[in-house]
Design an enzyme around this catalytic site. Structure first.
Site, mmCIF file in Angstrom:
data_model
loop_
_atom_site.group_PDB
_atom_site.id
_atom_site.type_symbol
_atom_site.label_atom_id
_atom_site.label_comp_id
_atom_site.label_asym_id
_atom_site.label_seq_id
_atom_site.Cartn_x
_atom_site.Cartn_y
_atom_site.Cartn_z
ATOM 1 N N ALA A 129 5.894 13.459 5.105
ATOM 2 C CA ALA A 129 7.088 14.288 4.922
ATOM 3 C C ALA A 129 7.368 15.220 6.102
ATOM 4 O O ALA A 129 8.075 16.207 5.955
ATOM 5 C CB ALA A 129 6.941 15.097 3.643
ATOM 6 N N ASN A 196 -1.507 16.636 2.093
ATOM 7 C CA ASN A 196 -1.262 15.471 2.957
ATOM 8 C C ASN A 196 -0.609 15.870 4.274
ATOM 9 O O ASN A 196 -0.956 15.342 5.329
ATOM 10 C CB ASN A 196 -0.406 14.447 2.225
ATOM 11 C CG ASN A 196 -1.131 13.896 1.023
ATOM 12 O OD1 ASN A 196 -2.187 13.298 1.159
ATOM 13 N ND2 ASN A 196 -0.605 14.132 -0.160
ATOM 14 N N HIS A 226 9.267 22.017 6.076
ATOM 15 C CA HIS A 226 8.102 22.066 6.962
ATOM 16 C C HIS A 226 8.569 22.273 8.393
ATOM 17 O O HIS A 226 9.326 21.444 8.926
ATOM 18 C CB HIS A 226 7.318 20.751 6.902
ATOM 19 C CG HIS A 226 6.811 20.408 5.535
ATOM 20 N ND1 HIS A 226 5.896 21.191 4.849
ATOM 21 C CD2 HIS A 226 7.079 19.366 4.717
ATOM 22 C CE1 HIS A 226 5.640 20.640 3.689
ATOM 23 N NE2 HIS A 226 6.346 19.528 3.577
HETATM 24 N N1 LIG Z 1 0.993 10.908 2.995
HETATM 25 C C1 LIG Z 1 1.987 11.578 2.456
HETATM 26 O O1 LIG Z 1 2.862 12.080 3.137
HETATM 27 C C2 LIG Z 1 2.076 11.744 0.991
HETATM 28 C C3 LIG Z 1 3.208 12.311 0.405
HETATM 29 C C4 LIG Z 1 3.265 12.419 -0.966
HETATM 30 C C5 LIG Z 1 2.196 12.007 -1.742
HETATM 31 N N2 LIG Z 1 1.093 11.509 -1.152
HETATM 32 C C6 LIG Z 1 -0.087 11.094 -1.922
HETATM 33 O O2 LIG Z 1 0.061 9.731 -2.302
HETATM 34 C C7 LIG Z 1 -0.583 9.526 -3.567
HETATM 35 C C8 LIG Z 1 0.421 8.875 -4.543
HETATM 36 O O3 LIG Z 1 1.552 9.714 -4.693
HETATM 37 P P1 LIG Z 1 2.622 9.434 -5.859
HETATM 38 O O4 LIG Z 1 3.735 10.402 -5.651
HETATM 39 O O5 LIG Z 1 2.929 7.992 -5.937
HETATM 40 O O6 LIG Z 1 1.775 9.889 -7.136
HETATM 41 P P2 LIG Z 1 1.995 9.452 -8.658
HETATM 42 O O7 LIG Z 1 1.263 10.467 -9.465
HETATM 43 O O8 LIG Z 1 3.425 9.200 -8.936
HETATM 44 O O9 LIG Z 1 1.211 8.035 -8.771
HETATM 45 C C9 LIG Z 1 -0.164 7.890 -8.585
HETATM 46 C C10 LIG Z 1 -0.626 6.665 -9.380
HETATM 47 O O10 LIG Z 1 -1.990 6.385 -9.030
HETATM 48 C C11 LIG Z 1 -2.725 6.108 -10.218
HETATM 49 N N3 LIG Z 1 -4.137 6.413 -9.978
HETATM 50 C C12 LIG Z 1 -4.750 7.611 -9.977
HETATM 51 N N4 LIG Z 1 -6.050 7.476 -9.688
HETATM 52 C C13 LIG Z 1 -6.264 6.148 -9.476
HETATM 53 C C14 LIG Z 1 -7.416 5.386 -9.149
HETATM 54 N N5 LIG Z 1 -8.614 5.942 -8.991
HETATM 55 N N6 LIG Z 1 -7.275 4.029 -9.018
HETATM 56 C C15 LIG Z 1 -6.066 3.440 -9.209
HETATM 57 N N7 LIG Z 1 -4.950 4.128 -9.535
HETATM 58 C C16 LIG Z 1 -5.042 5.464 -9.668
HETATM 59 C C17 LIG Z 1 -2.070 6.959 -11.291
HETATM 60 O O11 LIG Z 1 -2.320 6.455 -12.587
HETATM 61 C C18 LIG Z 1 -0.598 6.874 -10.880
HETATM 62 O O12 LIG Z 1 0.055 5.787 -11.508
HETATM 63 C C19 LIG Z 1 -1.080 10.901 -4.023
HETATM 64 O O13 LIG Z 1 -2.433 11.058 -3.695
HETATM 65 C C20 LIG Z 1 -0.249 11.875 -3.209
HETATM 66 O O14 LIG Z 1 -0.920 13.099 -2.951
HETATM 67 C C21 LIG Z 1 1.038 11.344 0.192
#
Ligand SMILES: NC(=O)c1ccc[n+]([C@@H]2O[C@H](COP(=O)([O-])OP(=O)(O)OC[C@H]3O[C@@H](n4cnc5c(N)ncnc54)[C@H](O)[C@@H]3O)[C@@H](O)[C@H]2O)c1
Length: 275
Positions: A129, A196, A226
């Site tokens: 982001a 992140n 940001h």
């Molecule tokens: N890199 C970036 O810029 C950035 C930005 C936003 C979010 N993220 C990260 O990406 C990840 C996903 O974000 P999102 O918005 O899709 O979240 P979300 O909560 O919408 O979806 C996460 C999914 O992962 C599943 N899950 C949780 N633990 C698990 C495991 N051990 N094995 C398999 N599945 C599992 C959950 O049941 C859920 O369906 C998060 O960790 C979030 O912090 C990264």
């Protein structure tokens, strides 16, 4: 003409990011990639995503190990606590990996570099982001003196953050309040929502200790903003990103999802644009 083999992609975590990526792969990348498997700790989420994508074929699988076996690229989009274990397993099996839960990799980075090199594979961290990672990477070659991230969010965004709830009372806040000023390393510890952004910035530049972070609760803003200031031997750089939130998950910025799609494009396209 040589027929190119499609890259088989497995997605771990079928939430906001995983679902958006799955749809994109199934529709817009179908010439060069194919979804091979979906896995979620909540099986029903993988099953329902699978059903929404393909009427007759079942994609969801019951275990991470099977997903890794079926995929050439594993996309981790699950949770910080699970990210290292998923990445470690996929890299050991010589799969390419795209990691979304960047914050979960802090503390495992040396091991990650070692394992990826030993297994002759690649690991991708999308910029997420924020803007400026491209310039930071280039400037770092000549030498970067300072990286400062200033994040502004509505006080609402900090509800449930233990560090904030212990130290501040944000209800009825009328003007900006600095909640945190310190290293990216500490920001990652105290602010799971910012984890992140701080982690990718530290990773791309001068590390988690030297990268500085300020987090401000601002009643005047509706977006997650940001700003990044970089001082280097090559240039002084300032970027500002005003993020619109993802409709399925207000904790995730829409740009973070698009950044993952753009990274996938880089992996699949023969001509790569940008740093
Ligand atoms: N890199 C970036 O810029 C950035 C930005 C936003 C979010 N993220 C990260 O990406 C990840 C996903 O974000 P999102 O918005 O899709 O979240 P979300 O909560 O919408 O979806 C996460 C999914 O992962 C599943 N899950 C949780 N633990 C698990 C495991 N051990 N094995 C398999 N599945 C599992 C959950 O049941 C859920 O369906 C998060 O960790 C979030 O912090 C990264």
């Amino acid at each position: 003409m040589l027929k190119k083999r499609k890259l088989k992609i497995g997605i771990v975590g079928c939430g906001a990011i995983g679902s958006s990526l799955a749809k994109e792969i199934a529709v817009n990348f179908r010439g060069s990639a194919v979804l091979s498997a979906l896995y979620d700790i909540r099986a029903e989420k993988a099953q329902s995503l699978s059903r929404s994508l393909l009427k007759n074929t079942k994609l969801s699988v019951g275990s991470l190990d099977i997903l890794i076996k079926k995929s050439g690229l594993v996309i981790e989009a699950s949770a910080a606590a699970a990210a290292w274990e998923i990445t470690r397993k996929a890299v050991s099996a010589r799969r390419k990996v795209m990691v979304m839960s960047v914050g979960g990799m802090v503390g495992h980075l040396d091991e990650l570099f070692r394992q990826a090199s030993r297994n002759n594979t690649q690991v991708y961290f999308p910029s997420g982001a924020i803007s400026g990672i491209d310039a930071l990477k280039a400037a770092d070659i000549a030498g970067v003196k300072k990286v400062l991230l200033t994040t502004r969010k509505h006080p609402f965004a900090f509800s449930g953050v233990e560090y904030v709830e212990k130290k501040f009372k944000l209800s009825g806040l009328k003007k900006d309040k600095v909640l945190f000023s310190g290293s990216a390393s500490k920001a990652i510890k105290y602010f799971p929502q910012n984890i992140n952004v701080a982690a990718i910035l530290g990773l791309a530049g001068i590390g988690m200790y030297k990268t500085k972070v300020r987090i401000i609760a601002s009643p005047a803003v509706t977006k997650n903003i940001h700003e990044i200031l970089i001082e280097s031997k090559a240039a002084k750089i300032f970027t500002r990103t005003e993020n619109i939130l993802h409709p399925q998950n207000p904790k995730t910025s829409f740009l973070a999802v698009l950044s993952a799609i753009a990274t996938l494009k880089q992996i699949l396209q023969p001509v790569k644009i940008g740093t």
